[in-house]
Design a protein around this motif. Structure first.
Motif, PDB file in Angstrom:
ATOM      1  N   ALA A   1     -13.272   8.189  -5.872  1.00 47.63           N
ATOM      2  CA  ALA A   1     -12.532   7.064  -5.300  1.00 47.63           C
ATOM      3  C   ALA A   1     -13.242   5.736  -5.525  1.00 47.63           C
ATOM      4  O   ALA A   1     -12.597   4.685  -5.607  1.00 47.63           O
ATOM      5  CB  ALA A   1     -12.306   7.291  -3.803  1.00 47.63           C
ATOM      6  N   ASP A   2     -14.590   5.740  -5.599  1.00 47.76           N
ATOM      7  CA  ASP A   2     -15.343   4.501  -5.781  1.00 47.76           C
ATOM      8  C   ASP A   2     -15.625   4.203  -7.254  1.00 47.76           C
ATOM      9  O   ASP A   2     -16.494   3.373  -7.556  1.00 47.76           O
ATOM     10  CB  ASP A   2     -16.654   4.569  -5.002  1.00 47.76           C
TER      11      ASP A   2
ATOM     12  N   SER B   1      -9.221  -0.366  -8.282  1.00 49.32           N
ATOM     13  CA  SER B   1      -9.141   1.045  -8.684  1.00 49.32           C
ATOM     14  C   SER B   1      -8.029   1.767  -7.932  1.00 49.32           C
ATOM     15  O   SER B   1      -7.310   2.584  -8.506  1.00 49.32           O
ATOM     16  CB  SER B   1     -10.484   1.731  -8.425  1.00 49.32           C
ATOM     17  N   ARG B   2      -7.867   1.438  -6.653  1.00 53.48           N
ATOM     18  CA  ARG B   2      -6.821   2.092  -5.864  1.00 53.48           C
ATOM     19  C   ARG B   2      -5.438   1.709  -6.375  1.00 53.48           C
ATOM     20  O   ARG B   2      -4.544   2.569  -6.510  1.00 53.48           O
ATOM     21  CB  ARG B   2      -6.963   1.699  -4.392  1.00 53.48           C
ATOM     22  N   LYS B   3      -5.224   0.424  -6.690  1.00 54.12           N
ATOM     23  CA  LYS B   3      -3.926  -0.016  -7.192  1.00 54.12           C
ATOM     24  C   LYS B   3      -3.624   0.614  -8.550  1.00 54.12           C
ATOM     25  O   LYS B   3      -2.475   0.977  -8.848  1.00 54.12           O
ATOM     26  CB  LYS B   3      -3.890  -1.544  -7.284  1.00 54.12           C
TER      27      LYS B   3
ATOM     28  N   GLU C   1      -2.692   4.257  -7.903  1.00 54.47           N
ATOM     29  CA  GLU C   1      -1.406   4.401  -7.229  1.00 54.47           C
ATOM     30  C   GLU C   1      -0.235   4.129  -8.161  1.00 54.47           C
ATOM     31  O   GLU C   1       0.874   4.616  -7.928  1.00 54.47           O
ATOM     32  CB  GLU C   1      -1.332   3.449  -6.028  1.00 54.47           C
TER      33      GLU C   1
ATOM     34  N   ALA D   1       0.808  -1.222   0.000  1.00 57.43           N
ATOM     35  CA  ALA D   1       0.000   0.000   0.000  1.00 57.43           C
ATOM     36  C   ALA D   1       0.840   1.271   0.000  1.00 57.43           C
ATOM     37  O   ALA D   1       0.295   2.358  -0.147  1.00 57.43           O
ATOM     38  CB  ALA D   1      -0.930   0.013   1.213  1.00 57.43           C
TER      39      ALA D   1
ATOM     40  N   LEU E   1     -12.871  -1.822  -5.523  1.00 63.09           N
ATOM     41  CA  LEU E   1     -12.303  -0.633  -4.899  1.00 63.09           C
ATOM     42  C   LEU E   1     -10.785  -0.754  -4.769  1.00 63.09           C
ATOM     43  O   LEU E   1     -10.039   0.206  -5.037  1.00 63.09           O
ATOM     44  CB  LEU E   1     -12.939  -0.421  -3.525  1.00 63.09           C
ATOM     45  N   GLN E   2     -10.320  -1.945  -4.382  1.00 63.93           N
ATOM     46  CA  GLN E   2      -8.884  -2.162  -4.279  1.00 63.93           C
ATOM     47  C   GLN E   2      -8.223  -2.120  -5.651  1.00 63.93           C
ATOM     48  O   GLN E   2      -7.104  -1.620  -5.794  1.00 63.93           O
ATOM     49  CB  GLN E   2      -8.601  -3.501  -3.596  1.00 63.93           C
TER      50      GLN E   2
END
Length: 527
Positions: A277-278, A257-259, A262, A51, A254-255
């Protein structure tokens, strides 16, 4: 966290700066942190945990600086030059949180396996473990004098004491143990058989380090900048990693999209930073594919694949890998069926590889009905190349000289002796043709000179006297050779050959001898 140990970072004396890169921004943050104490070490880490990407570790000489900083941590620092925002955190707190989270998830996963192995219900096993945890916490508090245990047989119906409420932030302290009558001593083995307890302890201790490195999808950085930075991947490579992430059912949208977000750097990150974010990952990919994906259709890519040939000096295995990349892109755009990739790859390799001897030795054309996979094909070529290289080395050691040029191979084929110094096949052919043309011109000049020599009788003295300007008597022999390279049939102004002084000197001596003989014979005819 092994990377911190490898670089010798003293965690209690250090702070962590999130989402930062080397350069002016890092220097400005370090200048701010230097106000709290003397900095002994600065480490830039591309990935600390799954993360945490692009973090800066700043270590002080003394832990007093970190204690002073903890009054404002976590702190949001805004750079004056770039207006970039970075979060400064206590490194010890971050490490404790990450390790606790990883170990907790691993422990719960092992409990599920234990429930399956022993045949017990997962809730039953978990209840027993929670009972032990509660007794451990209560025993620890009693030994430290913070909580007074009620007498046996009495229930804990009173509210939490002041000392107990003081530790409310601890997740383990939030658990309120049941009365002892609910968990009699003789019931403990039922919930936690000795063999189960031993298995849990041994397995957790054995996998303590492995739990910190649990498998996770890590996407390489992509910015879309041209020329592409060396440490970044191209879009197709980055997109392949995203495809693997999308196929992992254990990762939520969600994870994902976050990866994805990032892993992006400007300007690619700027194209999707307006998304919420979602936002599902498919929306991210639609925008990124439109901005950086291939715009050629399948037919154009198929034609480009068919025009991919082996370059001069290129190994067959390297050429095959280049073909595979082009074919993979063609398949993605629908230019070639996915079930026919092996056949198309073999056919194009046989068309585009100039080493006919290699194709014949491996009998590649005979395998078109049952083509090998890419992995098998690549291993086959690399094995053959290694065998040829080893043979060339043995020949060099045995003969004491370099391996002679393999004349049975085609002009453009790769040979082991050409690996270090690539040879342009067009230059080789041009040199050969130039040499052949010079030989033909030389032979033509000799033939012309022989046919042009007239068979004349010796002229009389009166003839020579009446015609003193007779060219047959005054002209003499001609050089007939080039003053630069020494070859016959052309002159220096039309010569493209390299200078050859030794041959020119030899031709000059021959010409002088001919001239002396001609002058001698001319003088005798006059007398």
């Amino acid at each position: 966290m092994d990377i911190l140990e490898e670089r010798g970072v003293k965690i209690p004396n250090a702070v962590l700066v999130k989402d930062i890169t080397k350069g002016t921004t890092a220097d400005e943050v370090c200048t701010f942190l230097a106000e709290y104490g003397k900095i002994s070490k600065v480490e830039f880490i591309d990935k600390l945990t799954p993360a945490l990407h692009h973090v800066l570790i700043v270590e002080y000489n003394s832990g007093a600086a970190v204690i002073e900083l903890r009054k404002i941590l976590p702190y949001t620092h805004i750079c004056e030059i770039t207006q970039a925002t970075h979060t400064i955190c206590d490194l010890a707190a971050v490490c404790a949180e990450e390790l606790s989270k990883a170990q907790t998830l691993t422990y719960l996963s092992e409990l599920q396996k234990l429930a399956k192995i022993t045949g017990k219900d997962y809730a039953t096993v978990l209840t027993g473990v929670m009972s032990l945890l509660g007794q451990s916490v209560t025993g620890h508090c009693s030994s430290s004098g913070q909580v007074k245990m009620p007498p046996d047989g009495e229930s804990e119906d009173t509210g939490p004491s002041e000392e107990h409420s003081h530790h409310h932030s601890d997740p383990a302290a939030q658990y309120t143990p049941r009365p002892r009558s609910a968990f009699p001593a003789e019931a403990a083995p039922e919930f936690n058989p000795p063999e189960v307890q031993r298995y849990v302890v041994e397995h957790i201790v054995k996998n303590d380090d492995l739990s910190l490195h649990s498998s996770s999808h890590r996407l390489r950085a992509f910015s879309g900048r041209l020329p592409r930075p060396q440490h970044e991947s191209d879009y197709d490579t980055w997109r392949s990693g995203v495809d693997l992430l999308l196929k992992d059912s254990s990762v939520s949208d969600l994870q994902r999209s976050r990866k994805i977000f990032e892993s992006l750097l400007p300007p690619a990150a700027d194209t999707v930073k307006h998304l919420r974010a979602d936002t599902p990952p498919v929306t991210y990919l639609q925008i990124l594919d439109s901005a950086y994906g291939t715009v050629q259709d399948g037919d154009e890519l198929h034609a480009k694949f068919m025009d991919t040939f082996q370059d001069a000096g290129e190994k067959p295995s390297t050429y095959l890998q280049r073909l595979q990349v082009a074919l993979h892109l063609t398949v993605k755009r629908g230019g070639v069926p996915a079930t026919e990739t092996d056949r198309f790859l073999l056919n194009q390799f046989c068309r585009g590889c100039w080493d006919n001897t290699l194709i014949s030795e491996l009998q590649l054309k005979q395998r078109k009905s049952n083509p090998p996979t890419f992995a098998e094909f690549l291993l086959l070529l690399r094995t053959e190349e290694d065998r040829e290289a080893a043979k060339a080395l043995r020949m060099k050691q045995h003969l004491g000289s370099a391996k002679p040029r393999v004349t049975t191979h085609a002009q453009y084929a790769y040979t082991a002796t050409e690996e270090k110094v690539p040879r342009d096949p067009l230059t080789t052919i041009t040199q050969q043709l130039t040499k052949q043309l010079a030989d033909i011109q030389k032979q033509l000049a000799l033939l012309t000179a022989a046919q042009a020599s007239p068979r004349q009788s010796t002229p009389s003295k009166s003839t020579h006297a009446s015609k003193p300007g007779n060219p047959s008597r005054n002209s003499g022999p001609k050089p007939g050779y080039c003053f630069q390279c020494g070859e016959d049939g052309h002159i220096k102004s039309n010569c493209d050959n390299d200078p050859n002084p030794s041959l020119v000197a030899a031709k000059k001596r021959q010409f002088n001898q001919k001239q002396q003989k001609w002058q001698k014979s001319s003088n005798q005819s006059l007398n």
